[in-house]
Design an enzyme around this catalytic site. Structure first.
Site, PDB file in Angstrom:
ATOM      1  N   SER A  21       0.783  -1.094  -0.011  1.00  0.00           N
ATOM      2  CA  SER A  21      -0.002  -0.026   0.146  1.00  0.00           C
ATOM      3  C   SER A  21       0.843   1.519   0.040  1.00  0.00           C
ATOM      4  CB  SER A  21      -1.183   0.020   1.372  1.00  0.00           C
ATOM      5  OG  SER A  21      -1.808  -1.121   1.431  1.00  0.00           O
ATOM      6  N   GLN A 163      -9.894   3.695  -3.017  1.00  0.00           N
ATOM      7  CA  GLN A 163      -9.010   3.797  -4.102  1.00  0.00           C
ATOM      8  C   GLN A 163      -9.532   4.922  -5.087  1.00  0.00           C
ATOM      9  OE1 GLN A 163      -8.585  -0.296  -5.149  1.00  0.00           O
ATOM     10  NE2 GLN A 163      -7.275  -0.531  -3.305  1.00  0.00           N
ATOM     11  N   ASP A 304      -9.068  -6.043   5.144  1.00  0.00           N
ATOM     12  CA  ASP A 304      -7.939  -6.799   4.716  1.00  0.00           C
ATOM     13  C   ASP A 304      -7.493  -7.754   5.928  1.00  0.00           C
ATOM     14  OD1 ASP A 304      -7.947  -6.009   2.098  1.00  0.00           O
ATOM     15  OD2 ASP A 304      -6.204  -5.027   2.344  1.00  0.00           O
TER      16      ASP A 304
END
Length: 420
Positions: A21, A163, A304
């Site tokens: 990331s 995103q 996640d």
């Protein structure tokens, strides 16, 4: 490739891989600058290689040797690129970050998507970009993009994908005119968007915030400082930290910033809530087993982490409820379904809900065979579940861990197993 993992807990120490990331963001900021820079990153996952390949296709010159990445930005390449062939593999971050950037640069390109990526959402980002000058159409796994992105007012919901917002924040400072970026509704995965804001601010980009609206001046250029390093990855390290919760001797992790802005640093708070012993030391973090009990988890800020913490919930006394997790169905697999399937295949008790999971812990699981479903985080879940099993675990399609954690299996092999 299939991998057989012996039953019994792990112990020892490992160094966290670099955060993909963080590395995505550093690479994009460097490639949009005006001078060559060096970035340090000790992990080259499939997703990071996809971003490097796509930035090179857009005119950057990025090479890497060992942990050193040399970046010559796109603006240093005066050769006009007729058509960018952008192989983004299965990386949703690469596609969603670079789609607006491609338009800001006025380049035409074709994104080639693999795996489940063509099924993952791009709406309403595609609609917003089309309203501001881009032409976008899809042919199967190919996404064709052309046109010049125009400045103006951009409005996106915050509960689909942060995103989308990150991609626009990378792109809008490059445009000729000023823009505003309005976030409507609740912002999910807010810390990931904060990570993007930190990276662009570090690169000298200016913007101001008024509530949920960002005002972004145009005609700016990036200037990422030379020598930046990608942080250690809390998302990948979380699997071995959770394995530590199943280990009487524990697992020690180095290379993690305990003050990081990464959302998945919350794994420590969750492990403490389960009852595990967590020690933050000067040189790393130790996690060790203790009597574990079920908890309630809001997956909204930390989607996640759910596969990793599901391994702890599988052996914790009582029930663990995971809620606000519908977005997990839009990942590399339908993770609500595949987490439940994996747990049940190995002898745990998991119930799938429309937007969550109910996991009922058992003191020891049977082991057996588990499909990765081509999802890196499901493969890692199955592997660390062996720590709570009485028989070996066979992980089918184990090679998919390279998407985010290329050294996962080497790290697993290096950790000593406790006697069963």
């Amino acid at each position: 490739m299939n991998r057989v993992v012996a039953p019994g807990s792990l112990s020892g120490s490992f160094r966290a891989p670099a955060s993909k990331s963080h590395a995505h963001r550093l690479l994009i900021c460097a490639a949009l600058g005006t001078a060559p820079v060096t970035i340090f990153c000790d992990t080259f996952s499939d997703d990071i290689l996809a971003t490097i390949d796509c930035l090179n296709a857009m005119g950057a010159q990025i090479t890497h040797k060992e942990s050193r990445i040399s970046v010559t930005p796109v603006f240093a390449n005066r050769q006009r690129i007729r058509l960018c062939k952008l192989f983004c593999r299965e990386s949703g971050s690469t596609l969603r970050f670079l789609l607006p950037v491609l338009g800001a640069l006025g380049l035409s390109g074709v994104f080639q998507m693999e795996g489940r990526l063509p099924e993952r959402p791009l709406h309403p980002l595609d609609e917003v970009l089309t309203a501001h000058g881009l032409v976008i159409h899809r042919e199967g796994s190919l996404l064709h993009v052309s046109g010049q992105l125009r400045s103006g007012h951009f409005s996106l919901p915050g509960d689909v994908s942060s995103q989308y917002l990150s991609g626009l924040l990378f792109a809008l400072p490059l445009l000729d005119g000023d823009s505003t970026l309005e976030i409507t509704g609740a912002l999910q995965s807010a810390s990931y968007f904060s990570m993007t804001q930190d990276a662009v601010l570090k690169s000298g980009i200016r913007f101001s915030k008024n509530g949920a609206c960002l005002s972004i001046p145009g005609n700016q250029r990036y200037a990422l400082p030379d020598g930046c390093s990608a942080e250690g990855d809390w998302s990948g390290a979380a699997f071995f930290l959770c394995a530590g919760a199943l280990s009487p001797t524990g697992i020690f992790a180095s290379g993690l910033n305990a003050q990081s802005g990464q959302a998945d640093r919350a794994v420590l708070e969750l492990l403490r809530a389960f009852g595990a012993e967590v020690q933050i030391q000067t040189d790393g973090i130790l996690v060790r087993s203790a009597p574990l009990h079920g908890i309630s988890i809001d997956a909204g800020p930390i989607p996640d982490l759910i596969p990793a913490v599901a391994a702890v919930a599988a052996v914790a006394r009582g029930k663990t409820e995971i809620r606000n997790a519908a977005r997990l169905r839009l990942k590399e697999s339908d993770r609500l379904h595949t987490v439940a399937e994996t747990l049940n295949a190995l002898g745990a008790q998991a119930q799938e809900l429309p937007d969550g999971l109910i996991l009922t812990g058992r003191p020891q699981l049977s082991g057996g065979s588990a499909d990765s479903f081509g999802d890196h985080r499901i493969a890692m879940l199955a592997a660390i579940l062996a720590g709570g099993c009485k028989a070996p675990v066979t992980v089918l399609g184990a090679q998919c861990t390279s998407k985010s954690y290329p050294a996962f299996w080497q790290t697993l092999d290096a950790l000593k197993g406790d006697p069963t």
